[in-house]
Design an enzyme around this catalytic site. Structure first.
Site, PDB file in Angstrom:
ATOM      1  CE  LYS A 134      18.481  20.511  19.627  1.00  0.00           C
ATOM      2  NZ  LYS A 134      18.939  21.321  20.802  1.00  0.00           N
ATOM      3  CD  GLU A 149      24.544  17.273  22.619  1.00  0.00           C
ATOM      4  OE1 GLU A 149      23.341  17.263  22.694  1.00  0.00           O
ATOM      5  OE2 GLU A 149      25.072  18.436  22.621  1.00  0.00           O
ATOM      6  NE  ARG A 150      22.082  16.254  28.957  1.00  0.00           N
ATOM      7  CZ  ARG A 150      21.470  17.136  28.204  1.00  0.00           C
ATOM      8  NH1 ARG A 150      21.629  17.056  26.925  1.00  0.00           N
ATOM      9  NH2 ARG A 150      21.544  18.359  28.824  1.00  0.00           N
TER      10      ARG A 150
END
Length: 341
Positions: A42, A68-69
């Site tokens: 992705k 997100e991380r």
């Protein structure tokens, strides 16, 4: 911005990625959802889109990292610097460690930057958001803190209006266009989840990345049968593109139907017509792979960008049997077939 300034869809945004341009094309000013789990490519696909907009359309990209991380954001930033697309990219982050208020507003903040680039600098803008589902989650946390009564499956009662507030600002004007690519996490692979349904209702194109494709070494791992576009019609694409795309999809669908029979009895048991379709479908499947520019230093393969016209010409030749003599290996991870010696 006044509604009178907005214009409708103005055509296809070519990415140079064969499988995307052929089967689920991006639309200028449209919205594309990228559905995929971990490890199916992705982020690489997102980076290649940014590279394509920068190289082909001389446009700019705005990346919104929502919930997100931190490690992923840092890696993406470093990789974009290495591949040389950072000069045309603006990145806005509201990561996992931030408060829900920051995570909820960061997507809208990034969209404000995109609108400035479109309206003031008249740029072709690619707006990338990773991940829209985290935007919905942040809204749910805020809703709980405000003491609102939860609605369906515990989501906030304002779910659809919050998603609409974000999505409805992604459009084209007379000054320029914002084309959006949004990564969407699907909880428990349930496409009927209320958050996923709310996001899906706004999308023009759905690109499904399949672990099955990735396990076969087919990259980009786009599932050509499950990926679709609302604009796959003769009016938008033109007769030639529509006909070729439908024929390619029919060949791949027939091959998918016959896979179990081939595995049990062998390809020799098929009729001559089916055997031809299967062999051509396997070559088309491999032809729709390609090396990416953003991975050139890792794969040691030069990245290729293929104009849609060349992709259509090659697919017409495959369907007509012009490449029946070519091996499958010769179709794999290459550019246009005209370059075949």
């Amino acid at each position: 911005m006044p509604l009178s300034e907005a214009i409708g869809i103005t055509g296809i945004l070519e990415t140079g990625i064969k499988v995307i341009d052929l089967l689920c094309p991006f639309v200028k000013g449209g919205k594309t959802g990228l559905f995929g789990g971990a490890g199916v490519g992705k982020t690489v696909l997102i980076m290649e889109f940014i590279h394509a907009v920068s190289a082909i359309h001389k446009g700019v990209s705005v990346f919104a990292g929502v919930g997100e991380r931190i490690r992923e954001a840092h890696e993406l930033w470093k990789e974009m610097q290495q591949t040389g697309v950072m000069a045309d990219t603006l990145m806005v982050f509201g990561q996992m460690d931030e408060s829900p208020g920051v995570r909820f507003r960061v997507g809208l903040s990034a969209l404000t930057y995109a609108e400035y680039l479109r309206d003031t600098l008249h740029k072709e803008v690619l707006f990338v958001m990773d991940n829209v589902f985290r935007f919905v989650q942040a809204g749910s946390e805020i809703s709980s803190l405000l003491g609102r009564m939860p609605a369906t499956v515990g989501y906030q009662p304002t779910l659809t209006s919050e998603v609409a507030e974000l999505e409805d600002r992604i459009l084209s004007t007379r000054q320029g266009a914002i084309t959006s690519v949004q990564a969407v996490y699907v909880p428990a692979d349930d496409m009927t989840d209320p958050a996923v349904s709310a996001i899906l209702s706004h999308l023009d194109t759905t690109v499904i990345l399949s672990r099955d494709q990735a396990s076969k070494g087919i990259y980009p791992a786009v599932d050509p049968l499950r990926s679709s576009s609302k604009l796959m019609d003769r009016f938008t694409l033109g007769d030639r593109h529509y006909s070729v795309a439908q024929a390619v999809r029919e060949h791949l669908a027939r091959y998918h139907e016959l896979e179990n029979i081939i595995a049990m009895l062998g390809i020799e048991e098929l009729s001559e017509t089916d055997r031809k379709i299967v062999l051509r479908a396997r070559k088309l499947q491999r032809y729709l792979t390609q090396p990416f520019s953003v991975l050139a230093q890792h794969s040691k393969q030069t990245g290729v960008s293929i104009p849609l016209e060349k992709t259509l010409t090659d697919c017409e030749a495959f369907l007509a049997g012009a490449y029946d003599h070519v091996t499958e290996e010769q179709c794999y991870m290459r550019g246009a077939m005209q370059d075949l010696q």
